[in-house]
Motif scaffolding. Structure first.
Motif, PDB file in Angstrom:
ATOM      1  N   ASN A 132       0.798  -1.220   0.000  1.00 55.96           N
ATOM      2  CA  ASN A 132       0.000   0.000   0.000  1.00 55.96           C
ATOM      3  C   ASN A 132       0.836   1.279   0.000  1.00 55.96           C
ATOM      4  O   ASN A 132       0.287   2.380  -0.068  1.00 55.96           O
ATOM      5  CB  ASN A 132      -0.950   0.026   1.208  1.00 55.96           C
ATOM      6  CG  ASN A 132      -2.199  -0.786   0.955  1.00 55.96           C
ATOM      7  OD1 ASN A 132      -2.462  -1.205  -0.181  1.00 55.96           O
ATOM      8  ND2 ASN A 132      -2.985  -1.017   1.991  1.00 55.96           N
ATOM      9  N   LEU A 133       2.153   1.147   0.108  1.00 56.49           N
ATOM     10  CA  LEU A 133       3.028   2.318   0.052  1.00 56.49           C
ATOM     11  C   LEU A 133       3.839   2.340  -1.246  1.00 56.49           C
ATOM     12  O   LEU A 133       4.892   2.966  -1.316  1.00 56.49           O
ATOM     13  CB  LEU A 133       3.961   2.328   1.264  1.00 56.49           C
ATOM     14  CG  LEU A 133       3.274   2.702   2.575  1.00 56.49           C
ATOM     15  CD1 LEU A 133       4.156   2.381   3.767  1.00 56.49           C
ATOM     16  CD2 LEU A 133       2.912   4.172   2.587  1.00 56.49           C
ATOM     17  N   TYR A 295       0.587   5.972   9.174  1.00 57.12           N
ATOM     18  CA  TYR A 295       0.759   5.552  10.563  1.00 57.12           C
ATOM     19  C   TYR A 295      -0.343   4.610  11.056  1.00 57.12           C
ATOM     20  O   TYR A 295      -0.439   4.343  12.246  1.00 57.12           O
ATOM     21  CB  TYR A 295       0.861   6.762  11.496  1.00 57.12           C
ATOM     22  CG  TYR A 295       1.923   7.744  11.084  1.00 57.12           C
ATOM     23  CD1 TYR A 295       3.256   7.364  11.005  1.00 57.12           C
ATOM     24  CD2 TYR A 295       1.593   9.053  10.736  1.00 57.12           C
ATOM     25  CE1 TYR A 295       4.241   8.258  10.605  1.00 57.12           C
ATOM     26  CE2 TYR A 295       2.583   9.960  10.334  1.00 57.12           C
ATOM     27  CZ  TYR A 295       3.893   9.547  10.270  1.00 57.12           C
ATOM     28  OH  TYR A 295       4.863  10.436   9.872  1.00 57.12           O
ATOM     29  N   ASP A 296      -1.168   4.112  10.137  1.00 59.42           N
ATOM     30  CA  ASP A 296      -2.180   3.121  10.502  1.00 59.42           C
ATOM     31  C   ASP A 296      -1.638   1.744  10.136  1.00 59.42           C
ATOM     32  O   ASP A 296      -1.529   1.408   8.951  1.00 59.42           O
ATOM     33  CB  ASP A 296      -3.483   3.387   9.757  1.00 59.42           C
ATOM     34  CG  ASP A 296      -4.565   2.358  10.077  1.00 59.42           C
ATOM     35  OD1 ASP A 296      -4.295   1.431  10.877  1.00 59.42           O
ATOM     36  OD2 ASP A 296      -5.680   2.467   9.525  1.00 59.42           O
ATOM     37  N   PRO A 297      -1.276   0.911  11.119  1.00 57.88           N
ATOM     38  CA  PRO A 297      -0.693  -0.400  10.802  1.00 57.88           C
ATOM     39  C   PRO A 297      -1.635  -1.300  10.018  1.00 57.88           C
ATOM     40  O   PRO A 297      -1.188  -2.159   9.261  1.00 57.88           O
ATOM     41  CB  PRO A 297      -0.346  -0.982  12.173  1.00 57.88           C
ATOM     42  CG  PRO A 297      -1.134  -0.195  13.163  1.00 57.88           C
ATOM     43  CD  PRO A 297      -1.315   1.161  12.575  1.00 57.88           C
ATOM     44  N   LYS A 302      -0.573  -4.302   7.309  1.00 64.99           N
ATOM     45  CA  LYS A 302      -1.415  -5.461   7.009  1.00 64.99           C
ATOM     46  C   LYS A 302      -2.038  -5.401   5.626  1.00 64.99           C
ATOM     47  O   LYS A 302      -2.650  -6.371   5.171  1.00 64.99           O
ATOM     48  CB  LYS A 302      -2.496  -5.611   8.083  1.00 64.99           C
ATOM     49  CG  LYS A 302      -1.950  -5.921   9.462  1.00 64.99           C
ATOM     50  CD  LYS A 302      -3.064  -6.181  10.447  1.00 64.99           C
ATOM     51  CE  LYS A 302      -2.524  -6.538  11.824  1.00 64.99           C
ATOM     52  NZ  LYS A 302      -3.609  -6.825  12.791  1.00 64.99           N
ATOM     53  N   GLY A 303      -1.941  -4.232   4.961  1.00 65.56           N
ATOM     54  CA  GLY A 303      -2.415  -4.133   3.583  1.00 65.56           C
ATOM     55  C   GLY A 303      -3.909  -4.006   3.417  1.00 65.56           C
ATOM     56  O   GLY A 303      -4.447  -4.272   2.333  1.00 65.56           O
ATOM     57  N   VAL A 311     -13.232   6.629   1.345  1.00 66.02           N
ATOM     58  CA  VAL A 311     -11.963   7.349   1.517  1.00 66.02           C
ATOM     59  C   VAL A 311     -11.349   7.467   0.122  1.00 66.02           C
ATOM     60  O   VAL A 311     -10.592   6.604  -0.309  1.00 66.02           O
ATOM     61  CB  VAL A 311     -11.006   6.607   2.476  1.00 66.02           C
ATOM     62  CG1 VAL A 311      -9.745   7.442   2.714  1.00 66.02           C
ATOM     63  CG2 VAL A 311     -11.690   6.297   3.796  1.00 66.02           C
ATOM     64  N   ARG A 312     -11.720   8.562  -0.557  1.00 59.56           N
ATOM     65  CA  ARG A 312     -11.304   8.696  -1.964  1.00 59.56           C
ATOM     66  C   ARG A 312      -9.799   8.762  -2.116  1.00 59.56           C
ATOM     67  O   ARG A 312      -9.231   8.196  -3.046  1.00 59.56           O
ATOM     68  CB  ARG A 312     -11.933   9.972  -2.564  1.00 59.56           C
ATOM     69  CG  ARG A 312     -11.520  10.237  -4.020  1.00 59.56           C
ATOM     70  CD  ARG A 312     -11.980   9.124  -4.934  1.00 59.56           C
ATOM     71  NE  ARG A 312     -11.522   9.287  -6.314  1.00 59.56           N
ATOM     72  CZ  ARG A 312     -10.382   8.829  -6.803  1.00 59.56           C
ATOM     73  NH1 ARG A 312      -9.543   8.160  -6.000  1.00 59.56           N
ATOM     74  NH2 ARG A 312     -10.057   8.997  -8.060  1.00 59.56           N
ATOM     75  N   TRP A 313      -9.124   9.476  -1.201  1.00 59.15           N
ATOM     76  CA  TRP A 313      -7.689   9.703  -1.384  1.00 59.15           C
ATOM     77  C   TRP A 313      -6.885   9.151  -0.212  1.00 59.15           C
ATOM     78  O   TRP A 313      -6.765   9.787   0.824  1.00 59.15           O
ATOM     79  CB  TRP A 313      -7.395  11.192  -1.577  1.00 59.15           C
ATOM     80  CG  TRP A 313      -8.025  11.735  -2.820  1.00 59.15           C
ATOM     81  CD1 TRP A 313      -9.099  12.577  -2.911  1.00 59.15           C
ATOM     82  CD2 TRP A 313      -7.642  11.418  -4.162  1.00 59.15           C
ATOM     83  NE1 TRP A 313      -9.412  12.822  -4.221  1.00 59.15           N
ATOM     84  CE2 TRP A 313      -8.523  12.131  -5.023  1.00 59.15           C
ATOM     85  CE3 TRP A 313      -6.655  10.623  -4.732  1.00 59.15           C
ATOM     86  CZ2 TRP A 313      -8.435  12.054  -6.403  1.00 59.15           C
ATOM     87  CZ3 TRP A 313      -6.570  10.549  -6.112  1.00 59.15           C
ATOM     88  CH2 TRP A 313      -7.451  11.257  -6.932  1.00 59.15           C
ATOM     89  N   THR A 314      -6.396   7.948  -0.368  1.00 65.82           N
ATOM     90  CA  THR A 314      -5.458   7.383   0.588  1.00 65.82           C
ATOM     91  C   THR A 314      -4.056   7.848   0.228  1.00 65.82           C
ATOM     92  O   THR A 314      -3.847   8.512  -0.798  1.00 65.82           O
ATOM     93  CB  THR A 314      -5.490   5.845   0.542  1.00 65.82           C
ATOM     94  OG1 THR A 314      -5.116   5.429  -0.776  1.00 65.82           O
ATOM     95  CG2 THR A 314      -6.876   5.316   0.869  1.00 65.82           C
ATOM     96  N   GLU A 315      -3.065   7.477   1.030  1.00 66.66           N
ATOM     97  CA  GLU A 315      -1.692   7.864   0.684  1.00 66.66           C
ATOM     98  C   GLU A 315      -1.247   7.249  -0.631  1.00 66.66           C
ATOM     99  O   GLU A 315      -0.568   7.894  -1.440  1.00 66.66           O
ATOM    100  CB  GLU A 315      -0.724   7.514   1.815  1.00 66.66           C
ATOM    101  CG  GLU A 315      -0.778   6.108   2.345  1.00 66.66           C
ATOM    102  CD  GLU A 315       0.121   5.906   3.557  1.00 66.66           C
ATOM    103  OE1 GLU A 315       1.225   6.465   3.579  1.00 66.66           O
ATOM    104  OE2 GLU A 315      -0.288   5.198   4.497  1.00 66.66           O
ATOM    105  N   GLN A 316      -1.634   6.001  -0.890  1.00 65.31           N
ATOM    106  CA  GLN A 316      -1.256   5.384  -2.163  1.00 65.31           C
ATOM    107  C   GLN A 316      -1.936   6.081  -3.331  1.00 65.31           C
ATOM    108  O   GLN A 316      -1.313   6.338  -4.374  1.00 65.31           O
ATOM    109  CB  GLN A 316      -1.626   3.900  -2.157  1.00 65.31           C
ATOM    110  CG  GLN A 316      -1.135   3.157  -3.396  1.00 65.31           C
ATOM    111  CD  GLN A 316      -1.589   1.717  -3.417  1.00 65.31           C
ATOM    112  OE1 GLN A 316      -2.798   1.437  -3.349  1.00 65.31           O
ATOM    113  NE2 GLN A 316      -0.643   0.793  -3.493  1.00 65.31           N
TER     114      GLN A 316
END
Length: 712
Positions: A132-133, A295-297, A302-303, A311-316
């Motif tokens: 996810n990153l 910062y959310d494990p 855990k993916g 949540v339209r815009w995550t970090e990925q």
């Protein structure tokens, strides 16, 4: 591989040769092509390292109270040693990396070997990153351009929080790297953008990119903004500056229109003048890095992705949006590149970083001709352990406990350490150098395949304990594992089966029974004691719910993961196994509370034990207190520093023993080394280890059912 590290003790930035990380489930391994030096963030880390001890204290005053509280409970020297160990461990630098996927872990569905990707990986030839990153690079975008993605996502997240609409006017305070990226993204969003900075070279770049500017060194930014907005003020301010002054936040408020929005992306003083915000009803928000998921494990480790409709815009997805802006020429990063430096020449960037006026420095990485060659997951460090040695041990896990306790306890050379294993390779390499260990590796299998390795010490996260214990036993190795032995009964049964089949010993780090205080108590009580009552109180301290320790799948929770120490200690002092347990938690929902709970143990010989495991106490109070009541006598152990006895007669003082804090670690590891070397008796009988482990599982069952639970 080579990796850039920062020494927190003296501020040196160096290249370190470390093993290539081993890919885990849900992760990919990326061979780096280019990475971006975030001068603002990395300069702060470098300057922190170069500062003296007083300077470090000034930069992190919030840590002083923690140090003082630790001194009260643990003593001055243990606290000083803990601070030194913290500064001894270097950190990796960098978080905006572009490269090619070379390995894919299990359960990775969106990426494959050969994909060109960006990630928040560090400055290293290879980086291991959760799925996810990571985001794929469009074909027309170069690795150098893609290196701006993660830093660009920081700017984009600040903009999303400001929520600008087409036609609004937005000020960007600070035209460093993030500020220049934010200005361009705002312009692409249909906003009128005004950039404010003191540096004329940065102002010139902004103007070349079509941004109106105000030179804050020669003009009043507030007056300048009012003139450019016909006295109305701006709709939003993005603060991308880095300053200790409170002036930036004050100026941002004064240049805003009524009900304007201010978002902090950089680092500035935050002594806010209430009237500036009150009169205009301004909103102020601090942006968190790359966006939702940071910062959310659950998301990062855990993916578990956030559903796009909610949540339209995550970090990925922010990464992907920045890459698309680069591809479509809405974001031009090439004018921001100040220099490109080969990895081996990093002193050109970090040598005089405090005086640098660079916008963006890129690090380029050598590309091996044989792209199919396997990454080297071991680094040879020292030959000292090889002299006339046929057998040795391996340590798996290179965290703080390994550095502070295990390695110093094994320094007498009774049993040479041949390997130290860590997941990323940096920490194990540093410890191997410090303690003259032959090899640092990220490959656990290499340890198991080496016939000269007699025993394995496992100090990893708790969810890895049982699988590693089983693999080590199946490979014919003796095993020592830090508590807990397992996280559930199924794992425990597999370990029992593997132990019986291998004929090798299994020890668990229940060190408190080896403390000189505990051994003195056992001496006074005797090996065949009568019934007694024991109260063990743990002033455990608060740990956030999102910590891995609290995760039942990773840490097992604090009762299974830590209170097991007291089950073993009560078992040792009473000389009896646990027969049943009953656990109660504090609060409105006692069935789910393990941070503040009391456990009643009924022993097979009729003794009872109470474990009070509390996280809501004061840090200055003793962390551990053990009280024994038997035959008209009392023993009180305070924090493994002082032992008091009552009812023993003829004593001038009630204090029986006083030492510096000693929880038995050194004695435990000395006995372990002797046992493995000479094939002597096990540290703790295996049936007692199994009983302790099952007892902790029973406490969780008791909490759920609110009933006494038999230990079977």
């Amino acid at each position: 591989m080579l990796q850039i590290i920062q020494d927190l003790k003296n501020g040196d930035t160096t290249l370190e040769k470390v093993p290539v990380p081993k890919v885990k489930e849900g992760e990919v391994l990326i061979r780096s092509h280019s990475s971006l030096v975030s001068l603002g963030t990395e300069r702060m880390v470098v300057e922190f390292g170069k500062a003296g001890l007083l300077g470090k204290v000034r930069q992190q005053p919030e840590r002083v109270k923690e140090v003082l509280a630790k001194m009260k409970t643990d003593g001055i020297m243990p606290t000083i040693e803990a601070v030194r160990r913290k500064l001894d461990m270097p950190i990796s630098l960098g978080y905006s990396n572009a490269g090619t996927v070379v390995e894919v872990g299990n359960n990775v569905s969106s990426l494959k070997v050969g994909d060109r990707v960006v990630s928040n990986g560090c400055h290293a030839e290879y980086v291991r990153v959760p799925e996810n990153l990571v985001a794929k690079i469009p074909d027309s975008v170069t690795f150098e351009e893609a290196s701006f993605t993660v830093v660009g996502a920081i700017a984009l997240q600040g903009i999303r929080l400001a929520d600008p609409t087409f036609g609004e006017t937005v000020v960007v305070m600070g035209l460093g790297l993030i500020g220049l990226l934010a200005a361009q993204l705002l312009k692409a969003n249909g906003c009128k953008v005004i950039g404010v900075d003191l540096d004329t070279s940065k102002l010139d770049i902004a103007e070349q990119l079509g941004i109106e500017t105000i030179n804050a060194s020669t003009n009043d930014p507030v007056k300048g903004v009012k003139q450019l907005t016909n006295g109305i003020g701006v709709d939003a301010v993005i603060i991308a500056a880095s300053s200790q002054s409170d002036e930036v936040i004050s100026q941002s408020a004064k240049m805003s229109r009524k009900r304007g929005r201010i978002v902090l992306v950089g680092v500035v003083g935050l002594d806010i003048n209430r009237s500036d915000f009150f009169e205009k009803e301004l909103t102020f928000q601090v942006s968190c890095s790359y966006g939702p998921g940071r910062y959310d494990p659950e998301y990062e480790e855990k993916g578990h992705d956030y559903p796009l409709p909610y949540v339209r815009w995550t970090e990925q997805r922010n990464f992907e949006a920045v890459l698309e802006a680069i591809r479509s020429d809405q974001l031009n990063v090439n004018p921001l590149i100040t220099e490109k430096v080969a990895l081996e020449d990093i002193s050109q960037i970090y040598g005089e970083m405090s005086d640098s006026d660079s916008i963006a420095s890129l690090i380029t990485y050598p590309q091996k001709e044989d792209s199919n060659s396997k990454p080297n997951r071991s680094v040879h460090i020292s030959d000292e352990t090889l002299e006339e040695v046929t057998e040795g041990i391996a340590i798996v896990g290179a965290g703080n406990f390994t550095q502070s306790t295990i390695l110093p306890s094994l320094q007498n050379g009774a049993f040479p350490i041949k390997y130290i294993v860590s997941s990323q390779g940096l920490s194990s390499t540093q410890m191997a150098k410090k303690f003259n260990i032959e090899q640092s590796t990220t490959d656990f299998n290499k340890v198991l395949e080496d016939p000269s390795v007699q025993g394995v010490l496992i100090t990893t996260r708790h969810n890895q304990h049982a699988p590693m214990v089983i693999k080590a036993l199946n490979a014919g190795k003796h095993v020592f594992v830090e508590k807990p032995l397992a996280l559930n009964n199924d794992e425990l049964e597999e370990i029992i089966e593997a132990k019986e089949a291998s004929g090798k010993s299994v020890s668990v780090g229940f060190n408190r029974r080896f403390s000189p205080h505990t051994r003195k108590m056992k001496e006074l009580i005797g090996n065949d004691p009568t019934e007694m009552n024991i109260v063990a109180t743990m002033n455990a301290g608060f740990i956030p719910e999102d910590s891995w320790v609290q995760d039942p799948d990773i840490g097992g929770g604090r009762i299974v993961g830590e209170a097991c120490h007291y089950v073993d200690l009560i078992q040792y002092l009473t000389g009896s196994l646990v027969e049943s347990v009953y656990m109660q938690g504090m609060g409105q929902n006692p069935k789910s509370t393990t941070d503040n709970a009391s456990i009643l143990l009924k022993m097979e010989n009729g003794s009872t034990g109470v474990i009070n495991y509390f996280s809501n106490g004061n840090k200055s109070y003793s962390k551990e207190r053990i009280e024994v009541f038997y035959q008209g006598k009392n023993l009180i152990l305070d924090n493994f520093r002082k032992l008091y006895g009552y009812g023993y007669g003829g004593l001038i003082t009630n204090r029986l023993l006083k030492t510096k804090q000693d929880k038995g670690h050194k004695e435990q590891f000395e006995r372990l080394a002797q046992s493995w070397k000479e094939g002597g008796s096990v540290l703790i009988p295996f049936n007692e280890i199994v009983n302790t482990t099952r007892s902790t599982f029973a406490t969780i069952q008791s909490l759920k059912t609110q009933q006494k639970t038999e230990v079977k």
